[in-house]
Design a protein around this motif. Structure first.
Motif, PDB file in Angstrom:
ATOM      1  N   ASP A  23      -9.021  -3.994  -5.545  1.00  0.00           N
ATOM      2  CA  ASP A  23      -9.553  -3.672  -4.234  1.00  0.00           C
ATOM      3  C   ASP A  23      -8.527  -4.054  -3.178  1.00  0.00           C
ATOM      4  OD1 ASP A  23     -12.027  -2.691  -5.075  1.00  0.00           O
ATOM      5  OD2 ASP A  23     -12.954  -4.679  -5.049  1.00  0.00           O
ATOM      6  N   LEU A  24      -8.274  -3.132  -2.254  1.00  0.00           N
ATOM      7  CA  LEU A  24      -7.385  -3.358  -1.109  1.00  0.00           C
ATOM      8  C   LEU A  24      -8.162  -2.988   0.144  1.00  0.00           C
ATOM      9  CD1 LEU A  24      -4.356  -1.474  -2.621  1.00  0.00           C
ATOM     10  CD2 LEU A  24      -4.252  -3.863  -1.960  1.00  0.00           C
ATOM     11  N   LYS A  25      -8.029  -3.789   1.202  1.00  0.00           N
ATOM     12  CA  LYS A  25      -8.710  -3.449   2.454  1.00  0.00           C
ATOM     13  C   LYS A  25      -7.830  -3.828   3.639  1.00  0.00           C
ATOM     14  CE  LYS A  25     -11.452  -7.717   2.902  1.00  0.00           C
ATOM     15  NZ  LYS A  25     -12.811  -8.235   3.087  1.00  0.00           N
ATOM     16  N   TYR A  67      -6.271  -8.177  -0.765  1.00  0.00           N
ATOM     17  CA  TYR A  67      -6.465  -7.616  -2.109  1.00  0.00           C
ATOM     18  C   TYR A  67      -7.174  -8.595  -3.037  1.00  0.00           C
ATOM     19  CZ  TYR A  67      -2.838 -10.434  -4.412  1.00  0.00           C
ATOM     20  OH  TYR A  67      -2.113 -11.460  -4.962  1.00  0.00           O
ATOM     21  N   LYS A  68      -7.740  -8.034  -4.121  1.00  0.00           N
ATOM     22  CA  LYS A  68      -8.356  -8.834  -5.182  1.00  0.00           C
ATOM     23  C   LYS A  68      -8.582  -7.956  -6.403  1.00  0.00           C
ATOM     24  CE  LYS A  68     -13.278  -8.169  -4.038  1.00  0.00           C
ATOM     25  NZ  LYS A  68     -13.760  -7.639  -5.289  1.00  0.00           N
ATOM     26  N   SER A 101       1.906   1.251   4.401  1.00  0.00           N
ATOM     27  CA  SER A 101       1.947   1.572   2.984  1.00  0.00           C
ATOM     28  C   SER A 101       2.083   0.287   2.186  1.00  0.00           C
ATOM     29  CB  SER A 101       3.145   2.486   2.699  1.00  0.00           C
ATOM     30  OG  SER A 101       3.289   2.703   1.320  1.00  0.00           O
ATOM     31  N   CYS A 102       1.317   0.184   1.105  1.00  0.00           N
ATOM     32  CA  CYS A 102       1.422  -0.944   0.190  1.00  0.00           C
ATOM     33  C   CYS A 102       2.431  -0.584  -0.887  1.00  0.00           C
ATOM     34  CB  CYS A 102       0.080  -1.241  -0.469  1.00  0.00           C
ATOM     35  SG  CYS A 102      -1.220  -1.619   0.705  1.00  0.00           S
ATOM     36  N   GLY A 103       3.401  -1.464  -1.115  1.00  0.00           N
ATOM     37  CA  GLY A 103       4.369  -1.253  -2.194  1.00  0.00           C
ATOM     38  C   GLY A 103       3.643  -1.170  -3.527  1.00  0.00           C
ATOM     39  N   ASN A 104       4.362  -1.090  -4.604  1.00  0.00           N
ATOM     40  CA  ASN A 104       3.731  -0.909  -5.915  1.00  0.00           C
ATOM     41  C   ASN A 104       2.621  -1.924  -6.141  1.00  0.00           C
ATOM     42  OD1 ASN A 104       5.355   1.215  -6.555  1.00  0.00           O
ATOM     43  ND2 ASN A 104       6.778   0.020  -7.785  1.00  0.00           N
ATOM     44  N   ILE A 105       1.452  -1.402  -6.484  1.00  0.00           N
ATOM     45  CA  ILE A 105       0.327  -2.248  -6.852  1.00  0.00           C
ATOM     46  C   ILE A 105       0.089  -2.077  -8.338  1.00  0.00           C
ATOM     47  CG2 ILE A 105      -0.743  -2.205  -4.569  1.00  0.00           C
ATOM     48  CD1 ILE A 105      -2.624  -0.032  -5.532  1.00  0.00           C
ATOM     49  N   GLY A 106      -0.442  -3.082  -8.983  1.00  0.00           N
ATOM     50  CA  GLY A 106      -0.637  -2.982 -10.420  1.00  0.00           C
ATOM     51  C   GLY A 106      -1.834  -3.780 -10.885  1.00  0.00           C
ATOM     52  N   LEU A 107      -2.292  -3.436 -12.049  1.00  0.00           N
ATOM     53  CA  LEU A 107      -3.453  -4.076 -12.635  1.00  0.00           C
ATOM     54  C   LEU A 107      -3.287  -4.073 -14.137  1.00  0.00           C
ATOM     55  CD1 LEU A 107      -6.311  -5.143 -11.969  1.00  0.00           C
ATOM     56  CD2 LEU A 107      -7.126  -2.877 -12.557  1.00  0.00           C
ATOM     57  N   THR A 156     -11.538 -13.304  -8.068  1.00  0.00           N
ATOM     58  CA  THR A 156     -12.168 -12.125  -7.464  1.00  0.00           C
ATOM     59  C   THR A 156     -12.617 -12.337  -6.016  1.00  0.00           C
ATOM     60  OG1 THR A 156     -14.293 -12.747  -8.402  1.00  0.00           O
ATOM     61  CG2 THR A 156     -12.938 -11.194  -9.679  1.00  0.00           C
ATOM     62  N   SER A 157     -11.849 -13.090  -5.264  1.00  0.00           N
ATOM     63  CA  SER A 157     -12.044 -13.181  -3.816  1.00  0.00           C
ATOM     64  C   SER A 157     -10.754 -12.677  -3.165  1.00  0.00           C
ATOM     65  CB  SER A 157     -12.348 -14.615  -3.388  1.00  0.00           C
ATOM     66  OG  SER A 157     -11.275 -15.467  -3.756  1.00  0.00           O
ATOM     67  N   TYR A 158     -10.876 -12.179  -1.930  1.00  0.00           N
ATOM     68  CA  TYR A 158      -9.729 -11.553  -1.267  1.00  0.00           C
ATOM     69  C   TYR A 158      -8.660 -12.570  -0.890  1.00  0.00           C
ATOM     70  CZ  TYR A 158     -11.804  -6.949  -0.902  1.00  0.00           C
ATOM     71  OH  TYR A 158     -12.321  -5.715  -1.199  1.00  0.00           O
ATOM     72  N   ALA A 159      -7.413 -12.139  -1.009  1.00  0.00           N
ATOM     73  CA  ALA A 159      -6.246 -12.929  -0.607  1.00  0.00           C
ATOM     74  C   ALA A 159      -5.311 -12.034   0.196  1.00  0.00           C
ATOM     75  CB  ALA A 159      -5.519 -13.475  -1.836  1.00  0.00           C
ATOM     76  N   ASP A 160      -4.405 -12.646   0.931  1.00  0.00           N
ATOM     77  CA  ASP A 160      -3.450 -11.895   1.747  1.00  0.00           C
ATOM     78  C   ASP A 160      -2.338 -11.311   0.885  1.00  0.00           C
ATOM     79  OD1 ASP A 160      -4.893 -12.607   3.977  1.00  0.00           O
ATOM     80  OD2 ASP A 160      -3.584 -14.287   4.499  1.00  0.00           O
TER      81      ASP A 160
END
Length: 188
Positions: free
Chosen positions: A101-103, A161-162, A86-92, A61-65
């Motif tokens: 989370d995306l920033k 993201y994270k 634009s971010c390609g497909n994101i998933g969870l 749960t820390s941000y990564a590139d």
């Protein structure tokens, strides 16, 4: 007009512009026409762009590139940078109590600053894979920013993201879907 050469003034029925010179314009102000030798504001001075399509996942749960990473160096401190992408497909995976989370950040001289602290998801779907035990979300996110940098140093833009909680995997560029980012320097 046969045999006339050079720049013909507006007062004599010409445009006041020299032929073969780029960046010129005519400005109409009421009943007066003015010739300008150069466009000085709002001009696109440079464009940088990149695409990225390597799938990444994260359970910490820390941000990564995400790999969405672009650097542009403004030519003047008065310029603004228009950034969009634009971010390609994101998933969870896991369940509906988790999130991603995306920033968008900028880095100037080694100092990273959140520009858009939470990118908004543009749409997607939830899928139940084993009743209510497992839910999977997929979607995408896009963003735009007009950034006043006040610098001629390199400015690096990144999407990071994270997952919002542990024990769940957050994904970006699922199945090698393409993410993109573009930065345009706009003259002041």
């Amino acid at each position: 007009t046969k045999g006339i050469t050079g720049t013909i003034p507006v007062a004599n029925g010409g445009t006041g512009l020299a032929s073969g010179t780029t960046g010129q314009l005519l400005k109409f102000t009421g009943s007066t026409t003015l010739a300008s030798s150069a466009i000085t504001t709002g001009k696109i001075l440079q464009v940088q762009s990149m695409n990225y399509s390597t799938e990444k996942s994260r359970t910490i749960t820390s941000y990564a590139d995400t790999g969405i990473d672009l650097t542009i160096t403004p030519s003047a401190t008065s310029s603004k940078i228009l950034v969009f992408g634009s971010c390609g497909n994101i998933g969870l995976g896991n369940n509906n109590t988790e999130g991603i989370d995306l920033k968008l950040t900028s880095t100037i001289g080694g100092t990273e600053t959140d520009q858009i602290a939470q990118l908004v998801n543009n749409g997607g779907v939830f899928t139940n894979l084993a009743g209510s035990v497992y839910r999977d979300f997929t979607g995408h996110a896009s963003f735009s920013l007009l950034h006043t940098t006040n610098t001629t140093s390199a400015v690096q833009y990144k999407v990071r993201y994270k997952p919002t909680a542990g024990n769940v995997a957050a994904y970006v560029q699922i199945h090698s879907s393409t993410s993109s980012i573009t930065a345009m320097e706009i003259g002041a």
